[in-house]
Design a protein around this motif. Structure first.
Motif, PDB file in Angstrom:
ATOM      1  N   ALA A  24       0.813  -1.218   0.000  1.00  8.33           N
ATOM      2  CA  ALA A  24       0.000   0.000   0.000  1.00  8.33           C
ATOM      3  C   ALA A  24       0.844   1.265   0.000  1.00  8.33           C
ATOM      4  O   ALA A  24       0.404   2.301  -0.516  1.00  8.33           O
ATOM      5  N   ASP A  25       2.049   1.226   0.566  1.00  9.26           N
ATOM      6  CA  ASP A  25       2.907   2.404   0.640  1.00  9.26           C
ATOM      7  C   ASP A  25       3.938   2.443  -0.474  1.00  9.26           C
ATOM      8  O   ASP A  25       4.875   3.247  -0.420  1.00  9.26           O
ATOM      9  N   PHE A  26       3.790   1.601  -1.497  1.00  8.78           N
ATOM     10  CA  PHE A  26       4.667   1.631  -2.662  1.00  8.78           C
ATOM     11  C   PHE A  26       4.037   2.533  -3.723  1.00  8.78           C
ATOM     12  O   PHE A  26       2.812   2.624  -3.834  1.00  8.78           O
ATOM     13  N   THR A  27       4.869   3.192  -4.520  1.00 12.69           N
ATOM     14  CA  THR A  27       4.341   3.944  -5.652  1.00 12.69           C
ATOM     15  C   THR A  27       3.789   2.957  -6.685  1.00 12.69           C
ATOM     16  O   THR A  27       4.042   1.752  -6.608  1.00 12.69           O
ATOM     17  N   PHE A  29      14.060   2.416  -1.151  1.00 14.97           N
ATOM     18  CA  PHE A  29      14.300   3.804  -1.526  1.00 14.97           C
ATOM     19  C   PHE A  29      12.982   4.560  -1.408  1.00 14.97           C
ATOM     20  O   PHE A  29      11.976   4.166  -2.004  1.00 14.97           O
ATOM     21  N   LEU A  30      12.981   5.627  -0.619  1.00 15.67           N
ATOM     22  CA  LEU A  30      11.754   6.328  -0.283  1.00 15.67           C
ATOM     23  C   LEU A  30      11.847   7.811  -0.590  1.00 15.67           C
ATOM     24  O   LEU A  30      12.928   8.405  -0.553  1.00 15.67           O
ATOM     25  N   ALA A  31      10.683   8.402  -0.834  1.00 16.43           N
ATOM     26  CA  ALA A  31      10.580   9.849  -1.023  1.00 16.43           C
ATOM     27  C   ALA A  31       9.300  10.331  -0.354  1.00 16.43           C
ATOM     28  O   ALA A  31       8.300   9.602  -0.303  1.00 16.43           O
ATOM     29  N   GLY A  69       2.445  11.390   3.189  1.00 16.52           N
ATOM     30  CA  GLY A  69       3.394  10.470   3.810  1.00 16.52           C
ATOM     31  C   GLY A  69       4.502  10.042   2.880  1.00 16.52           C
ATOM     32  O   GLY A  69       4.600  10.484   1.737  1.00 16.52           O
ATOM     33  N   TRP A  70       5.364   9.172   3.369  1.00 15.85           N
ATOM     34  CA  TRP A  70       6.473   8.654   2.598  1.00 15.85           C
ATOM     35  C   TRP A  70       6.027   7.469   1.761  1.00 15.85           C
ATOM     36  O   TRP A  70       5.154   6.697   2.164  1.00 15.85           O
ATOM     37  N   ARG A  71       6.662   7.326   0.571  1.00 15.48           N
ATOM     38  CA  ARG A  71       6.340   6.217  -0.315  1.00 15.48           C
ATOM     39  C   ARG A  71       7.626   5.517  -0.747  1.00 15.48           C
ATOM     40  O   ARG A  71       8.674   6.142  -0.912  1.00 15.48           O
ATOM     41  N   ILE A  72       7.534   4.215  -0.950  1.00 20.13           N
ATOM     42  CA  ILE A  72       8.644   3.413  -1.467  1.00 20.13           C
ATOM     43  C   ILE A  72       8.582   3.441  -2.986  1.00 20.13           C
ATOM     44  O   ILE A  72       7.602   3.002  -3.581  1.00 20.13           O
TER      45      ILE A  72
END
Length: 214
Positions: free
Chosen positions: A118-121, A193-195, A200-203
């Motif tokens: 869910a937190d991946f681009t 690798f996150l931005a 929030g932050w995404r992988i």
């Protein structure tokens, strides 16, 4: 007997394993270069975080969550001390949500790993779904009766610009034991690798390997 799998995505200029893409998703080239450089210079061996015996400041203290040993690694650029705890916490939350949904949390056996990415681009999520045997326990989920976590370590390298975190490399090592028809000890390690994005932050990429032993 042991087995090892690897997968890479979102790492321009790096190795292209298992069809990994060289294109990063929605991140400026200068920030990406800084994130990857941090990940390369901070790593030891094959990306396994090293124990750190140095005295810990309040910025480097581990989380109160007993499940994850998390600390900052390299910091490039100026990140004010007041902002560091929030950056550390938000990146850890992204990491923990993936690990819990993909490998060690929930009831077993089960038929899915819903929410693991869910937190991946979008680009990284599509790649992770193709690497699902590496990036989760889905391949054995219906044959496992239980999962015991043996260790979870996270080191966060951060690139900052104008006093704000603009990118990060999260170096991690996870060990767990499964019971049931598939009884193995697994070690998953590598880099995420996150931005930061709105909300929030995404992988946006990863370089992950997985080894298993009886």
């Amino acid at each position: 007997m042991s087995a090892t799998k690897t997968g890479t995505t979102g790492t321009p200029g790096g190795p292209r394993r298992a069809g990994g893409s060289r294109r990063a998703h929605r991140l400026g080239a200068s920030v990406l270069a800084g994130v990857l450089a941090l990940g390369a210079t901070a790593c030891s061996g094959d990306d396994e975080p090293e124990p750190d015996s140095r005295p810990r400041s309040s910025d480097a203290a581990p989380t109160t969550d007993p499940g994850t040993d998390v600390r900052f690694g390299k910091l490039a650029g100026r990140l004010p001390a007041a902002r560091r705890p929030a950056v550390r916490e938000r990146i850890q939350q992204v990491f923990d949500r993936w690990v819990d949904a993909a490998y060690v949390g929930g009831e077993w056996p089960r038929a899915d790993v819903d929410g693991a990415f869910a937190d991946f681009t979008g680009h990284a999520r599509a790649r992770a779904r193709r690497d699902v045997d590496l990036m989760s326990n889905l391949a054995i989920a219906e044959q496992v009766e239980g999962v015991e976590q043996l260790g979870r370590t996270l080191r966060i390298d951060v690139v900052s610009s104008r006093g704000r975190a603009s990118g990060a490399t999260a170096r991690f090592r996870l060990r767990f034991r499964t019971t049931g028809a598939v009884a193995t000890t697994s070690t998953v390690r590598g880099r995420l690798f996150l931005a930061p994005e709105r909300g929030g932050w995404r992988i946006f990429g990863y370089d992950v390997s997985r080894g298993e032993s009886a």
